[in-house]
Structure formats: structure tokens, C-alpha cells
Design a protein around this motif. Structure first.
Motif, mmCIF file in Angstrom:
data_model
loop_
_atom_site.group_PDB
_atom_site.id
_atom_site.type_symbol
_atom_site.label_atom_id
_atom_site.label_comp_id
_atom_site.label_asym_id
_atom_site.label_seq_id
_atom_site.Cartn_x
_atom_site.Cartn_y
_atom_site.Cartn_z
ATOM 1 N N SER A 1 2.631 1.374 42.455
ATOM 2 C CA SER A 1 1.216 1.141 43.151
ATOM 3 C C SER A 1 0.256 0.349 42.121
ATOM 4 O O SER A 1 -0.503 -0.449 42.281
ATOM 5 C CB SER A 1 0.768 2.459 43.486
ATOM 6 O OG SER A 1 0.669 3.448 42.698
ATOM 7 N N ASP A 2 0.269 1.009 40.704
ATOM 8 C CA ASP A 2 -0.619 0.261 39.740
ATOM 9 C C ASP A 2 -0.130 -1.278 39.409
ATOM 10 O O ASP A 2 -0.880 -1.927 39.018
ATOM 11 C CB ASP A 2 -0.577 1.338 38.426
ATOM 12 C CG ASP A 2 -1.115 2.624 38.826
ATOM 13 O OD1 ASP A 2 -2.145 2.676 39.757
ATOM 14 O OD2 ASP A 2 -0.837 3.575 38.141
ATOM 15 N N VAL A 3 1.161 -1.290 39.322
ATOM 16 C CA VAL A 3 1.844 -2.630 39.135
ATOM 17 C C VAL A 3 1.513 -3.649 40.223
ATOM 18 O O VAL A 3 0.855 -4.779 40.017
ATOM 19 C CB VAL A 3 3.379 -2.619 38.778
ATOM 20 C CG1 VAL A 3 3.887 -3.938 38.886
ATOM 21 C CG2 VAL A 3 3.622 -1.686 37.671
ATOM 22 N N THR B 1 -2.278 -4.906 39.674
ATOM 23 C CA THR B 1 -2.319 -5.976 38.766
ATOM 24 C C THR B 1 -1.800 -7.355 39.185
ATOM 25 O O THR B 1 -2.226 -8.205 38.899
ATOM 26 C CB THR B 1 -1.346 -5.455 37.356
ATOM 27 O OG1 THR B 1 -2.066 -4.145 36.921
ATOM 28 C CG2 THR B 1 -1.588 -6.755 36.263
ATOM 29 N N VAL B 2 -0.610 -7.278 40.041
ATOM 30 C CA VAL B 2 -0.071 -8.439 40.635
ATOM 31 C C VAL B 2 -1.139 -9.063 41.319
ATOM 32 O O VAL B 2 -1.204 -10.298 41.484
ATOM 33 C CB VAL B 2 1.344 -8.077 41.166
ATOM 34 C CG1 VAL B 2 1.833 -9.224 42.181
ATOM 35 C CG2 VAL B 2 2.366 -7.563 40.313
ATOM 36 N N SER B 3 -1.740 -8.184 42.276
ATOM 37 C CA SER B 3 -2.603 -8.833 43.161
ATOM 38 C C SER B 3 -3.668 -9.343 42.717
ATOM 39 O O SER B 3 -4.336 -10.602 42.934
ATOM 40 C CB SER B 3 -3.283 -7.610 44.108
ATOM 41 O OG SER B 3 -2.228 -7.123 44.863
ATOM 42 N N LYS B 4 -4.373 -9.035 41.264
ATOM 43 C CA LYS B 4 -5.209 -9.688 40.771
ATOM 44 C C LYS B 4 -4.742 -11.172 40.179
ATOM 45 O O LYS B 4 -5.756 -11.931 39.987
ATOM 46 C CB LYS B 4 -5.701 -8.910 39.557
ATOM 47 C CG LYS B 4 -6.654 -7.459 39.816
ATOM 48 C CD LYS B 4 -6.880 -6.561 38.856
ATOM 49 C CE LYS B 4 -7.534 -5.177 39.161
ATOM 50 N NZ LYS B 4 -7.805 -4.355 37.946
ATOM 51 N N PHE C 1 8.056 -6.873 42.396
ATOM 52 C CA PHE C 1 7.265 -5.605 41.456
ATOM 53 C C PHE C 1 7.969 -4.298 41.678
ATOM 54 O O PHE C 1 8.458 -4.045 42.872
ATOM 55 C CB PHE C 1 5.864 -5.406 41.543
ATOM 56 C CG PHE C 1 5.326 -5.357 42.983
ATOM 57 C CD1 PHE C 1 5.312 -4.018 43.442
ATOM 58 C CD2 PHE C 1 4.975 -6.513 43.767
ATOM 59 C CE1 PHE C 1 4.795 -3.887 44.759
ATOM 60 C CE2 PHE C 1 4.540 -6.269 45.116
ATOM 61 C CZ PHE C 1 4.365 -5.012 45.497
ATOM 62 N N THR C 2 8.076 -3.802 40.836
ATOM 63 C CA THR C 2 8.654 -2.289 40.538
ATOM 64 C C THR C 2 7.865 -1.376 39.504
ATOM 65 O O THR C 2 7.087 -1.990 38.942
ATOM 66 C CB THR C 2 10.243 -2.129 40.439
ATOM 67 O OG1 THR C 2 10.605 -0.938 40.498
ATOM 68 C CG2 THR C 2 10.672 -2.743 39.149
ATOM 69 N N ASP C 3 8.349 -0.334 39.223
ATOM 70 C CA ASP C 3 7.807 0.507 38.165
ATOM 71 C C ASP C 3 7.903 -0.176 36.844
ATOM 72 O O ASP C 3 8.860 -0.670 36.415
ATOM 73 C CB ASP C 3 8.372 1.811 38.048
ATOM 74 C CG ASP C 3 8.360 2.781 39.000
ATOM 75 O OD1 ASP C 3 7.254 2.551 39.884
ATOM 76 O OD2 ASP C 3 9.229 3.735 39.354
ATOM 77 N N SER C 4 6.819 -0.715 36.004
ATOM 78 C CA SER C 4 6.663 -1.166 34.724
ATOM 79 C C SER C 4 7.335 -2.567 34.698
ATOM 80 O O SER C 4 7.544 -3.042 33.647
ATOM 81 C CB SER C 4 7.351 -0.157 33.721
ATOM 82 O OG SER C 4 6.713 1.204 33.908
ATOM 83 N N ASP C 5 7.379 -3.205 35.867
ATOM 84 C CA ASP C 5 7.910 -4.704 35.731
ATOM 85 C C ASP C 5 7.347 -5.466 37.031
ATOM 86 O O ASP C 5 7.340 -4.920 37.975
ATOM 87 C CB ASP C 5 9.282 -4.420 35.689
ATOM 88 C CG ASP C 5 10.217 -5.741 35.481
ATOM 89 O OD1 ASP C 5 9.557 -6.381 34.669
ATOM 90 O OD2 ASP C 5 11.109 -6.079 35.938
#
Length: 897
Positions: free
Chosen positions: A566-568, A571-574, A595-599
Motif C-alpha cells: 500500500s505504501d509502495v 509512491t508509484v502514484s506520485k 508494484f508489490t512489497d518493497s518493489d
């Protein structure tokens, strides 16, 4: 009787024979399958061992190392690469091209079976497979719906998208990725389990036994056989909830929350800011790629667009092999047609006779059709490589015909009759044109029968096409040309044009001057030869794939610590919003993110699909300079497949050693020094983000007293954290997964796991009473190459002097102080590039040697062929200067020419 004499004296037979070849070629061309690449088996064997909810270090120790040890006794392995993750092992064996992979695959299976007993007992599946060019999806599409949660619409997408596509003739399978079918979750409530003292193991056993149909036997009558089945499936969802789980009337719903919902998806996709689902279609091995892919794309664009159930859902075709094949083949065909037209125009300019021009021009279509028939019966397809071979051969197809026609025309000018001049003229040059054709074919012979690499395996397809068409053109020049000139060519002479006469005079004068001034001529020739280096110094673009289409670029996100999906996504959206702001200067067709966890990765597709290499570099530089900095993440351009990016070089430097922390220390030192090299961009350490993991260590003394084994402990932990898959619940329409586990609220903290009640022969105990819990730092993944752990430094070189930069990189890496047993190397792509360049040079020298042998046999001299051989390197003078003046790159295609 020679071939030309037979053609002249048996015209009907010759014409019927050539007409048959043309008809056969036309039929073959219409039936030949269209493909993007020739059908080849890539020289790799893949092994996948799923082992979920483990740790990379355990998988490396218990799965990868035993399998690697077994495989190390096999011969012919070029590289052995492995990767251990928390969910399983991936092993990749690389071999030389041309090896029989079916036999190798069987041998790999035997080796793995030998160590199967040494692997963890709960390894359920080991997948061993190879990869063929036909395994590439023919259509890749993305589904998005602004404001709609596609993850909860699997049934809709399966019925309205997946199943209609699967029904298209020629489609083998269709996959939906990013959405999963609903499952039944039996989430046990920890407090109620404790309150009612429920044995979880017995509970799972009870559910299994009450959910299944069993064949109990057959009844044999005099004239019939009847099968008897015991029906034990749950008739409906309520029956599962009301399942009795003990003798006191306790039911499953009393201790568990039972739901029918979508499983959590560990990854996500965005297409133009909206959540997306991937759709991929694969064709059957014998199906026509273009026909099937066209039908799939048409269904997506037309049928789905008008489907009321899919209203508000957008389907975007991401990759369409049919479109790529048709565009590529159309471009090559148009180039070939224009090449043929120009060849005919040039012929007419010099011959200045329509009849002679038409006679020579007949060699082009007849040879192409004859070549198509040969390719068809050799089992080839019309693909980018074979069509390129046909295109490259167009200009050469008239060479033999021109020589034969000129010789016949000279004989006619000497007063010899039509038939006699056709025989004499052809006989005089018959050996010469045959030798000329053979020497041209010999140039491609090392590519066809020599050692195979990633490049020559495709270039060999070009060589086959050129070879068969040139042989066909030789056949035409020795049959059709003598026949037509002996029957239909008019007997009149055409005077040379004044400009041609002027050129001949000037050439004679220049030739006389060179004979009188040999030393000056030699110096001029050497200066011209030395000028080859000037274009490379003043801007001639180089690179294997320089000048390629830069229609897509990838941004990769490297997180310094573990980050939830969810946090990744935030960042992707920004980053996507930032890229949208660059649309005015750099128009983009789409933004696609995974996107997935940490990637995470974001793929940028441009509207301008012919972006030059310089424009691509400018775009990368501008994004690097303007992209906002986000805490804890490094964003850089990456090109994993090495096939785009023009003359930029994407490279990696690998550090090898058993202790990854020592490798990291070396990498940090190298990173600091490599960043100072001019042109090196996006430098980063591919160290795989670390993650915290909890290790459960069984207290053996307490466990023995409680009657718990390490295997039972791992099964308990697997059930508590990941859930246990039970026998599927069957309905009239489909089967549904049933997953038994603790509810989410009862497994969010380590304390919940510690307080898990365990049934033992002596009564229930808490897990913490027999297990010690330790929190340690682990790796997300462990990479190994040739049985050694490795860590990669990756970067992009956007400069113009890669060879010089590579030397500086090597100097930096060699200057590091390595512990015993530690080393470094460039990545396998760079090493393969070196091998391919060496092989191309060997093939070139071998071709020259073969050409010399043929000419020596023809001239019966060892000296005369040298005059021709020595002239070949001087062709480079015209090549490099012409490429510079036209702005064309010195890439792989230029080197083939």
C-alpha cells in the motif's frame, strides 16, 4: 549437355519448369505461417520449487544447494544461476545453442529425483520446463476501470473476457493476472478455540472427511456395470457452517468466521492511474500467429467494447504480435519492393533498353518465389529474420543475370547468331557467375552451420533466406536469360549516353594516372583506409542495437527497507503524477506500473515510437534531474532485456563470495569510485531489501516432554500464519478453494503466535512454552551464480566511449582488496557480447578464407585471388562515411551488411 544449352534447345520444358516453380512458390508463400521470430528452443532449463512461507536462507540451504550439487555432475552446463526467496527456489541452467533440450530436460529430472529424498518432506511440487519462442504470449492486454475494484470481479472477467477469448480457434489458454477467484475462508477465532479447547488438527481432519465424493466400487450384472459413489460433499454453504466439530454439539460457526471472498493479491497494477488486471493469450503450437492474434485483438476492441456487462471497463492492448509482425513484414516488404524498383531503374539507366531491363528484372520475382518455396519445404516461416534475408538479397538477385546478359550481348555484337550467341555468351561466364554466387553464399555459411550464439541463431535465418534465393537466381540466370535472349531479344545496338562515355573516359584517365604515380596512389589509399576511424571519433553512432525504436522505457524503484504494498502504491502514484506533468514535452501513450512489497516498476510508452537514441538520452537526463526525491527509495532507469535503449549500455558488475555482508562492503567502496566515471548513471547496489523475520527455535527438551516434533512445529506455524488448504468445495459450476486458518486479527503480532494453544498427548500447552522466538534481519532473496553467492552493482552508461569506460570500470574493480575466495566479473550479457564479437570476427575471417579457396580454384592461382581479398577491407571506407553522412548507426544490421 549444360544447363544453359538444355534451356535454349528445350524451351517448352524450361518455361513449364520455371512456371511450375513460380506457382509452387506462390502457393508456399500463401500457406507459410507468419511469425515474429523463428521458432527456436532457448538453451535453458528452468526448475521451480514452490515452498511458501519459508526464508531465503533456509531455501538456499535445504533446497538450492542439494539440487545444485546433483546438477553439477552434468556435462555441458554453461551457467548455473539460482535464486532463493521466501516462497521457493528458482534455478536456471544455461547451455550452448543447438543442444537437444528434451534429452537434457529428462536428465535434469533424473538428477533432481536422486536428491528428492534430501529435500524437505513437505516439498509438494518440482517444476522442470524449457522455453520456446512459441511460448511468448501473442496478445497482452490490460483491463482497467476507474472507480471500480476489479479484484472483486473475477467471475465477471472470467465469463465475459477469459472464456470468450479461449473459445477463439487457435487459442491454447488465457490467463488473468491480478484477480483471483473467490475462496471459502474458515477463520478460527483464537479466544473461542481456547474456550472450547478445540483440537485444530482434528478439526481440519473432520472438514476434509465431510467434503468429498468417494467411489466405493462397482456392481456387475449380466449385461451392465454400475458404479457406486458415496456423496459426501457439502450440499450448500450453510451445511459447512453447521458442521458438528465435537460430540457436545459444537458447530464450526461457533468457533470460526466463515466467509466467501476474494483472496488478498500480493501485487498490484496501474494503467494510466487506474487499478489494472493483466490478460494474456497464448496460441496453440500449430496455429497461425497473425490469424489468432488478430482475432483476439478484434474481440477485445469490438466485442468487449459493446458488451453491456463490461460497461465502464477499459481494455488496452499492451502487446499484439500480429500488429508487430504485420508492421515489421510490411516495412521489410516495402523496402524490398523499393529496392527492386531502384534496381530496375538503375539497370535501365545503364542498359538503356526496355527489353534487356525486363529480361534481367524477371530474376527478382522468380527467385523470390522460388526461395519462398524452398523455405516452406525446409520448415521455415515468414518472420522478421527470413523476410529481412529476402529483402537483402533483392539487389543481388540481378547480378548473375546482368553478367550473363552482357556476355550474350557482346557475342551478338561480334556477329554471332541469336542461338549461338546465347550459348557462347553463357558458356563464357557460366563458371564465373557460379563461383560468384558460391562466394556470396559462403559468406553466410559460418552463420548457418557454425557455432550458435544469441545473435547468430537469428542471423542464420537471414543466411538461409539469402542462400536459397541466390541459388534460385543462379538457376534463372543460367536458364531463363539464355532462353529469352535466344528467342526474343531484338538485334540492335544502343550507343552509350554522353555522361556514361564521360565517366568511362575519366575512369581510364584516372587509372592511367595511378599507374604512373604508384607511390602517391599508395599513400592516398592508405590515408583513405586510415580515415575509417574519423567517423567513429566525430559522432558515428555505435552499439549493437543503436538506432532501434525507443518506444518504451522502464523506471525501477529500489526501497532501502521493507515497505508494504500500500505504501509502495502511494509512491508509484506520485511518480505517475509527475510523469503526467511532462506530457507536453514528451507525449506519452500510457503509463503502466507493477508494484508489490518493497518493489515496483513503471513502464512509459511514448506516442512517438521512432524516438532517436539522442532523444531517449535527453529524456532520461531530464527525468533524473526533475524527478522529486522520495525518502527511502531510489528510482532509476533500467533495461533488463538489453534489447532497447539504443546505444546506451545497461551493465552489471557482480561480486562473488559466501558472506553477503562482506560483498556489500566491497560494493559500497566500488559504488563510490564507479560514480566518478563520466557517463555512468543510475548506479545502485542490487542487494535485495532486507527484512525482519522471526525464527522459531524448538526447545528440544521441553518438546520431547510435550511430544512435539520439529516437523509438527513447522506445520503448526504454517497453519497459524498462512492457513491450510483443504479439499475443494464443489458446486455444479465450479470448484472453490477452502482455506482454514486463524483470523487476521489473531495473527497480526508475534504475541498472538506465542499464545497459540497446541494440543499434546499431555494436554494443551501454549506455543511459547516449547519454542524460543528470535527476531533477526534476513534477506528478501539470495542470488547465486555458478554455485557462488553474488551481489550486483547495476548501472547505465550513457556516454559514447563504452570500451574506454569499461576499462576504467575494470580498473576500479581490480583495485579493491578482496578476501580469499572473493572475486568479481561483468554480467553474463557483457561476457556474451564479447563472445559474440569474437565469433563474428572468426566467422568473417573464415568467410574470407573460404572465398579465397573458391577463387583460387577458379583462377588456378594463389596470387590472383589476393587482389580481390585485399580490396574487401577498403569497403569499410565507404561504409562508415556513408553511415555518418546519412545519420545511420553502425549497429548489428550494418555489421551484417
Amino acid at each position: 549437355m549444360s544447363l544453359s544449352r538444355t534451356a535454349i534447345h528445350r524451351p517448352i520444358t524450361t518455361l513449364v519448369f520455371l512456371a511450375s516453380i513460380m506457382v509452387l512458390g506462390a502457393i508456399a508463400a500463401s500457406r507459410m505461417k507468419l511469425a515474429f521470430y523463428p521458432e527456436i528452443d532457448f538453451p535453458q532449463i528452468f526448475i521451480q520449487v514452490p515452498y511458501p512461507n519459508s526464508s531465503p536462507s533456509q531455501i538456499e540451504k535445504n533446497i538450492i544447494k542439494p539440487i545444485e550439487e546433483a546438477l553439477s555432475t552434468m556435462s555441458g552446463i554453461k551457467h548455473l544461476n539460482s535464486k532463493a526467496t521466501a516462497d521457493g527456489a528458482e534455478i536456471n541452467l544455461q547451455f550452448d545453442w543447438g543442444m537437444k533440450l528434451d534429452m537434457i530436460r529428462a536428465e535434469v529430472g533424473e538428477k533432481v529425483d536422486l536428491v528428492r529424498k534430501d529435500l524437505p518432506a513437505d516439498v509438494e511440487m518440482i517444476n522442470i520446463f524449457k522455453f520456446n519462442s512459441s511460448d511468448i504470449p501473442i496478445v497482452r492486454a490490460r483491463i482497467s476501470a476507474p472507480g471500480v475494484d476489479l479484484a472483486s470481479n473475477y467471475d465477471l472477467l472470467e465469463k465475459r473476457v477469459k472464456m470468450p477469448l479461449q473459445r477463439i480457434p487457435g487459442v491454447a489458454r488465457v490467463t488473468l493476472d491480478g484477480v483471483e477467484p473467490k475462496a471459502i475462508y474458515v477463520d478460527l477465532v483464537l479466544d473461542k478455540i481456547r474456550e472450547h479447547n478445540v483440537d485444530v488438527g482434528n478439526l481440519a481432519d473432520r472438514i476434509q472427511k465431510n467434503n468429498g465424493d468417494i467411489s466405493v466400487g462397482k456392481i456387475h450384472g449380466n449385461d451392465y456395470v454400475m458404479t457406486i459413489r458415496s456423496l459426501g460433499n457439502f450440499p450448500d454453504f450453510e451445511a459447512l457452517k453447521n458442521l458438528p466439530i465435537n460430540d457436545r454439539g459444537l458447530r464450526l460457526r461457533d468457533v470460526a468466521d466463515i466467509s466467501y471472498e476474494e483472496p488478498p493479491i500480493p501485487f498490484g497494477r496501474h494503467l494510466n492511474h487506474s487499478y489494472a488486471v493483466a490478460v494474456e493469450a497464448y496460441k496453440e503450437p500449430t496455429a497461425n500467429t497473425v490469424e489468432v492474434a488478430t482475432a483476439v485483438t478484434k474481440t477485445i476492441k469490438e466485442k468487449f467494447a459493446s458488451d453491456p456487462y463490461l460497461k465502464g471497463i477499459s481494455l488496452f492492448v499492451w502487446e499484439d504480435q500480429a500488429e508487430e509482425i504485420k508492421n515489421g513484414l510490411t516495412g521489410i516488404t516495402e523496402a524490398g519492393v523499393w529496392g527492386g524498383i531502384f534496381a530496375i531503374v538503375i539497370l535501365f539507366v545503364f542498359l538503356r533498353r526496355i527489353d534487356m531491363t525486363l529480361v534481367v528484372s524477371l530474376a527478382i520475382p522468380i527467385s523470390v518465389l522460388c526461395g519462398s518455396a524452398a523455405l516452406y519445404f525446409l520448415g521455415h516461416t515468414f518472420n522478421i529474420m527470413s523476410m529481412m534475408g529476402l529483402m537483402l538479397s533483392v539487389g543481388m538477385l540481378v547480378d548473375d543475370a546482368i553478367v550473363v546478359l552482357e556476355s550474350i550481348y557482346k557475342s551478338r555484337a561480334e556477329g554471332v547468331g541469336k542461338v549461338e550467341s546465347a550459348e557462347k555468351g553463357t558458356r563464357l561466364v557460366e563458371l564465373a557467375v557460379t563461383a560468384s554466387t558460391v562466394t556470396t553464399i559462403i559468406v553466410f555459411l559460418p552463420l548457418i552451420v557454425g557455432k550458435k550464439t544469441n545473435i547468430t541463431i537469428f542471423l542464420g535465418e537471414i543466411g538461409v533466406s539469402i542462400t536459397v534465393t541466390l541459388l534460385c537466381s543462379l538457376l534463372v540466370s543460367l536458364t531463363l536469360i539464355p532462353l529469352v535472349t535466344s528467342r526474343f531479344l531484338k538485334d540492335h545496338k544502343v550507343e552509350d549516353a554522353r555522361w556514361i562515355h564521360w565517366m568511362k573516359t575519366k575512369y581510364s584517365s584516372m587509372l592511367s594516372w595511378t599507374f604512373r604515380h604508384r607511390w602517391i596512389t599508395g599513400v592516398v589509399v592508405l590515408l583513405l583506409f586510415g580515415s575509417i576511424m574519423i567517423p567513429f571519433k566525430i559522432g558515428l553512432q555505435t552499439g549493437t542495437f543503436a538506432g532501434a525504436q525507443n518506444k518504451r522505457m522502464g523506471l525501477h524503484y529500489e526501497f532501502s527497507d521493507f515497505v508494504y504494498k500500500s505504501d509502495v502504491e502511494r509512491t508509484v502514484s506520485k511518480v505517475e503524477n509527475f510523469l503526467d506533468q511532462q506530457q507536453k514535452q514528451w507525449p506519452m501513450e500510457s503509463l503502466y506500473s507493477f508494484f508489490t512489497d518493497s518493489d515496483a516498476t513503471t513502464i512509459i510508452s511514448f506516442k512517438n515510437q521512432d524516438m532517436t537514441d539522442q532523444q531517449a538520452k535527453e529524456f532520461r537526463k531530464e527525468i533524473r534531474d526533475k524527478l522529486p526525491k522520495f525518502g527511502g527509495v531510489k528510482i532509476y532507469f533500467e533495461d533488463d532485456d538489453q534489447q532497447s535503449g539504443g546505444d546506451s549500455t545497461f551493465f552489471s558488475v557482480y561480486l562473488f563470495g559466501e558472506d553477503l555482508e562482506s560483498c556489500k562492503a566491497l560494493a559500497r567502496t566500488a559504488e563510490e569510485q564507479l560514480s566518478k566515471i563520466k557517463g555512468v548513471e543510475d548506479l545502485r547496489m542490487d542487494a535485495n531489501t532486507g527484512r525482519r523475520e522471526v525464527q522459531m527455535v524448538l526447545n528440544r527438551e521441553k518438546a520431547i516432554k510435550a511430544g512435539i516434533t520439529p516437523r509438527e512445529l513447522s506445520q503448526i506455524a504454517l497453519f497459524a500464519l498462512g492457513g491450510q488448504r483443504l479439499k475443494r468445495y464443489t458446486t455444479e459450476e465450479k470448484e472453490i478453494d477452502v482455506i482454514l486458518g486463524l483470523r487476521q486479527e489473531d495473527r497480526q503480532r508475534v504475541e498472538d503466535l506465542k499464545n497459540l494453544p497446541i494440543q499434546t498427548p499431555g494436554g494443551p500447552v501454549l506455543l511459547r512454552s516449547i519454542v524460543d522466538f528470535n527476531t533477526v534481519e534476513g534477506q528478501n532473496a539470495i542470488q547465486r551464480q555458478d554455485r557462488k553467492n553474488n551481489l550486483a552493482l547495476k548501472a547505465t552508461y550513457d556516454g559514447k566511449q563504452w570500451d574506454q569506460a569499461r576499462k576504467e570500470i575494470a580498473d576500479v574493480m581490480n583495485s579493491l582488496h578482496y578476501p580469499a575466495g572473493y572475486s568479481w566479473s561483468f554480467d553474463q550479457e557483457v561476457q556474451q557480447g564479447d563472445e559474440q564479437n569474437q565469433l563474428m570476427m572468426v566467422n568473417f575471417l573464415l568467410a574470407l578464407a573460404l572465398v579465397y579457396i573458391v577463387m583460387a580454384s577458379l583462377f588456378e592461382s594463389l596470387i590472383h585471388p589476393l587482389a580481390i581479398i585485399i580490396s574487401i577491407p577498403f569497403a569499410m571506407v565507404g561504409v562508415v562515411w556513408f553511415l555518418l553522412l546519412t545519420g545511420s548507426p553502425f549497429n548489428l544490421m550494418s555489421q551484417i551488411g
